[in-house]
Design a protein around this motif. Structure first.
Motif, PDB file in Angstrom:
ATOM      1  N   PRO A 167       0.823  -1.217   0.000  1.00 61.71           N
ATOM      2  CA  PRO A 167       0.000   0.000   0.000  1.00 61.71           C
ATOM      3  C   PRO A 167       0.855   1.265   0.000  1.00 61.71           C
ATOM      4  N   LEU A 168       0.294   2.313  -0.623  1.00 64.96           N
ATOM      5  CA  LEU A 168       1.016   3.589  -0.712  1.00 64.96           C
ATOM      6  C   LEU A 168       1.231   4.240   0.645  1.00 64.96           C
ATOM      7  N   GLN A 169       0.501   3.790   1.671  1.00 67.58           N
ATOM      8  CA  GLN A 169       0.692   4.346   3.016  1.00 67.58           C
ATOM      9  C   GLN A 169       2.133   4.175   3.492  1.00 67.58           C
ATOM     10  N   ALA A 170       2.869   3.240   2.881  1.00 66.36           N
ATOM     11  CA  ALA A 170       4.272   3.043   3.261  1.00 66.36           C
ATOM     12  C   ALA A 170       5.116   4.267   2.932  1.00 66.36           C
ATOM     13  N   LEU A 171       4.592   5.154   2.056  1.00 65.63           N
ATOM     14  CA  LEU A 171       5.369   6.323   1.635  1.00 65.63           C
ATOM     15  C   LEU A 171       4.904   7.609   2.297  1.00 65.63           C
ATOM     16  N   THR A 172       4.009   7.493   3.288  1.00 70.27           N
ATOM     17  CA  THR A 172       3.526   8.712   3.934  1.00 70.27           C
ATOM     18  C   THR A 172       4.642   9.433   4.684  1.00 70.27           C
ATOM     19  N   ASN A 173       5.622   8.691   5.159  1.00 69.87           N
ATOM     20  CA  ASN A 173       6.812   9.298   5.771  1.00 69.87           C
ATOM     21  C   ASN A 173       7.980   9.173   4.804  1.00 69.87           C
ATOM     22  N   GLU A 174       8.887  10.094   4.901  1.00 69.17           N
ATOM     23  CA  GLU A 174      10.040  10.054   4.005  1.00 69.17           C
ATOM     24  C   GLU A 174      10.918   8.853   4.344  1.00 69.17           C
ATOM     25  N   VAL A 175      11.105   7.997   3.370  1.00 68.16           N
ATOM     26  CA  VAL A 175      11.909   6.791   3.582  1.00 68.16           C
ATOM     27  C   VAL A 175      12.996   6.713   2.518  1.00 68.16           C
ATOM     28  N   LYS A 176      14.091   6.118   2.881  1.00 69.66           N
ATOM     29  CA  LYS A 176      15.179   5.862   1.944  1.00 69.66           C
ATOM     30  C   LYS A 176      15.294   4.349   1.795  1.00 69.66           C
ATOM     31  N   THR A 177      15.052   3.877   0.593  1.00 65.53           N
ATOM     32  CA  THR A 177      15.078   2.432   0.361  1.00 65.53           C
ATOM     33  C   THR A 177      16.423   2.009  -0.213  1.00 65.53           C
ATOM     34  N   SER A 178      16.901   0.884   0.268  1.00 63.92           N
ATOM     35  CA  SER A 178      18.178   0.346  -0.220  1.00 63.92           C
ATOM     36  C   SER A 178      17.972  -0.797  -1.202  1.00 63.92           C
ATOM     37  N   GLY A 179      16.703  -1.145  -1.475  1.00 63.82           N
ATOM     38  CA  GLY A 179      16.453  -2.208  -2.436  1.00 63.82           C
ATOM     39  C   GLY A 179      15.344  -3.141  -1.996  1.00 63.82           C
ATOM     40  N   MET A 180      15.295  -4.298  -2.635  1.00 63.46           N
ATOM     41  CA  MET A 180      14.272  -5.307  -2.381  1.00 63.46           C
ATOM     42  C   MET A 180      14.931  -6.591  -1.880  1.00 63.46           C
ATOM     43  N   ARG A 181      14.153  -7.385  -1.155  1.00 65.03           N
ATOM     44  CA  ARG A 181      14.652  -8.676  -0.666  1.00 65.03           C
ATOM     45  C   ARG A 181      13.554  -9.730  -0.822  1.00 65.03           C
ATOM     46  N   VAL A 182      13.951 -10.923  -1.271  1.00 64.08           N
ATOM     47  CA  VAL A 182      13.004 -12.025  -1.467  1.00 64.08           C
ATOM     48  C   VAL A 182      13.500 -13.249  -0.715  1.00 64.08           C
ATOM     49  N   LEU A 183      12.590 -13.902  -0.003  1.00 60.77           N
ATOM     50  CA  LEU A 183      12.887 -15.172   0.669  1.00 60.77           C
ATOM     51  C   LEU A 183      12.018 -16.237   0.029  1.00 60.77           C
ATOM     52  N   ILE A 184      12.648 -17.265  -0.548  1.00 55.73           N
ATOM     53  CA  ILE A 184      11.895 -18.341  -1.201  1.00 55.73           C
ATOM     54  C   ILE A 184      12.269 -19.695  -0.598  1.00 55.73           C
ATOM     55  N   GLU A 185      11.390 -20.648  -0.822  1.00 51.68           N
ATOM     56  CA  GLU A 185      11.625 -22.042  -0.432  1.00 51.68           C
ATOM     57  C   GLU A 185      11.645 -22.872  -1.710  1.00 51.68           C
TER      58      GLU A 185
END
Length: 278
Positions: A167-185
């Motif tokens: 959801p876009l609510q994750a961007l209501t505060n200023e955030v600095k993202t370092s990338g994405m992470r995936v955990l798979i089985e």
């Protein structure tokens, strides 16, 4: 006398058999040893075959998942997990890494088919190395894509892609993202179940960061909230953002004029955007 001759003959025959067995014994031992060595070699080859195939499977998964990035729109930040390995795997977790914490993506249940990517030209490869984006062929969906279950841990079948949303609510505060992470089985060729964590790298991370910055700027200038109001979606409160309160809200959802013919609709006809929703 006859009995003595028979006894002597039997003794000579037994001695001959014993001598022959003694002569053959090294060959028997050599044959048994050869069979044992061959069995060990075949077993080792079988085990190594599974290990080698599992190694290349893991390598392919890592290279594929390192390319995960994101996009977005009025409904949120979206990403897709694609499987081009030919073997099922289960997505345990998809995260956006930020300085405020890790934001968890939710599976949408939307599934699409993927095909082998086209061969890149020399110029396209050079642009990718520089971190630039290249334009591929666009797929236009006039019908709904297949929707699977929205279970917490979706199983990604071979040559399919599963969609995830934040959801876009994750961007209501200023955030600095370092990338994405995936955990798979995933399951090895030897039958073991293993977990694999992969972080995005290179151009994928750069693209993701630019997309997040763009989405946040669109929230701040009010464009995304204006678009959400058009489709009767609630506004997302943004500290210091321009308000979309003065933007006129239509009494009924707007209609879209089709420029070309679509299955079931004539060219120039109108459709209700609600019919395009899930």
């Amino acid at each position: 006398m006859t009995a003595l001759i028979l006894i002597a003959s039997s003794s000579q025959h037994a001695e001959t058999v014993a001598l022959r067995l003694a002569a053959l014994w090294p060959e028997v031992v050599r044959g048994a040893a050869t069979g044992l060595v061959v069995s060990i070699i075949l077993g080792t080859i079988y085990l190594c075959r599974d290990s080698v195939r599992t190694y290349w499977l893991k390598r392919k998964l890592i290279r594929s998942l390192q390319g995960i990035s994101s996009g977005g729109g009025i409904r949120g930040i979206v990403t897709g997990i694609a499987n081009s390995t030919g073997r099922d795997f289960t997505v345990r977790e998809v995260l956006m890494l930020t300085d405020m914490g890790d934001f968890v993506f939710i599976p949408t249940g939307e599934i699409s088919t993927i095909s082998k990517p086209p061969r890149l030209t020399r110029d396209e490869k050079r642009r990718i190395k520089k971190g630039e984006q290249i334009q591929g062929r666009t797929q236009i969906f006039y019908a709904k894509r297949e929707h699977g279950s929205t279970e917490a841990f979706p199983v990604v079948k071979p040559f399919t892609s599963h969609s995830f949303n934040l959801p876009l609510q994750a961007l209501t505060n200023e955030v600095k993202t370092s990338g994405m992470r995936v955990l798979i089985e995933y399951r090895t060729f030897g039958g073991e179940v293993k977990l694999l964590t992969v972080d995005s790298k290179g151009w994928a991370t750069t693209t993701h960061q630019k997309n997040i910055e763009h989405l946040r700027s669109e929230l701040l200038n009010g464009n995304l909230n204006r678009a959400r109001r058009m489709f009767h979606l609630p506004e997302i409160p943004m500290p210091g953002a321009e308000s979309g309160a003065n933007f006129p809200v239509p009494e009924s959802p707007p209609t879209i004029v089709l420029a070309g013919a679509m299955k079931g609709c004539a060219a120039g006809s109108t459709i209700d955007p609600n019919s395009l929703r899930d």
